[in-house]
Scaffold this motif. Sequence first.
Motif: not given
Ligand code: FE2
Length: 432
Positions: A211, A58, A310, A243, A60
């Motif tokens: 998410h 996970h 993340d 999450h 970004h």
């Molecule tokens: Fe995220």
Amino acid sequence: MEADLIIRDATLPDGRGGCDIVIADGLVQAVGPSIPAAAREEIDAQGRLVSPPFVDCHFHMDATLSLGLPRLNQSGTLLEGIALWGELKPLLTHEAVIGRALAYCDLAVARGIGAIRSHVDVCDDRLLGVEALLEVKERVAPYLELQLVAFPQDGLYRGATARANLLRALDLGVEVVGGIPHFERTMEDGRRSVVDLCEIAAERGLLVDLHCDETDDPHSRHIETLAAETARLGLGGRVTGSHLTSMHSMDNYYVSKLLPLIAEAGVAAIANPLINIVIQGRHDTYPKRRGLTRIAELQAAGVPVAFGHDCVMDPWYSLGSGDMLEVAHMAVHAAQLTSREAMRAAFAAVTSVPAGILGLDGYGLEPGCHADLVLLDAEDPIEAIRLKATRLVVVRRGRIVAETPAAVSRLHLPDRPPSVSARRSAPESSAH
Ligand code: FE2
């Protein structure tokens, strides 16, 4: 036959010690004690841990390393992070996104990461991030597997074009369907988005990673819909809830009913310990909630639980260094996963479990697997987490792609050894 590379005297994550790993043609050919083979190159692991690569499930990558652009997140909340990202988006250029992503991939490889699942925002009508990360995916493919998730950061239904953009991103080759049901305007819109996204994935034969319920609100229950839709559409094994922080605050009776639903549906869970501990609980006074999902309880129910990084230096998180052992270390502390078994599971949560979630082909150290591995300066997975151990050697398809020297401090103390290492069995510190 002469092999390309042999790692001698390795300890494997499952506890097997004294193993030789014979590598040729980019594949693991044999694993076992004292294998009589020759190779062009040999590495003596001296009993240290050799693991398949870390997998960050996970991330970004379109936002990474953008810290301070155009400003810093003052409140530290998820919502200010989303707003700040909204300010940055129109300023992004194709070249800048690619440059930052490639720089992060260099760091990830040095840290022994072999695969990353990155969400990419599809709410920019230009699809600039999507096109940039598709290019990055191709460029890093020889040394890093990048799997992309079409992520409507501002909500699937909040903007007029997000849903169409998501479909365009999937048409361009993004392979996972993303979403953010808790950020839609109403609970009903959130529920509808989950159904819609699961149907899109079912129709196109894709994976799903939403998410889901990234909030402290115990009434955010989109994971229930996600599990039910997974079961209804026969998507078991292809769906992940990322999450799931609202589960931290949910009523215990409700959770006792929810856990078997998630497990039976075949939905996997991803916690993001560094980000959850920093972003959740921001509206609390005291006591402040930890904001992590119920990791141990999900595992006990039979749900695969992985940990993601993340964010690294972006609108949501100003720290981070691509270190999946730091991620596991935070999970161990914040979720009190301190039994030997729980710590070994935490190591699996940044290696084999996310490899399963991503559906990585040929992952592992058994004969026939890709020769992708990491030699760690640690005796076992628990010491690796304790020390966030140095990745001494990183191998990809049988070739060394990164090396880092062991962390040893030279001492200048009277009547003390000349050097010290934090390792339990390090030669420098083990003399009696
Ligand atoms: Fe995220």
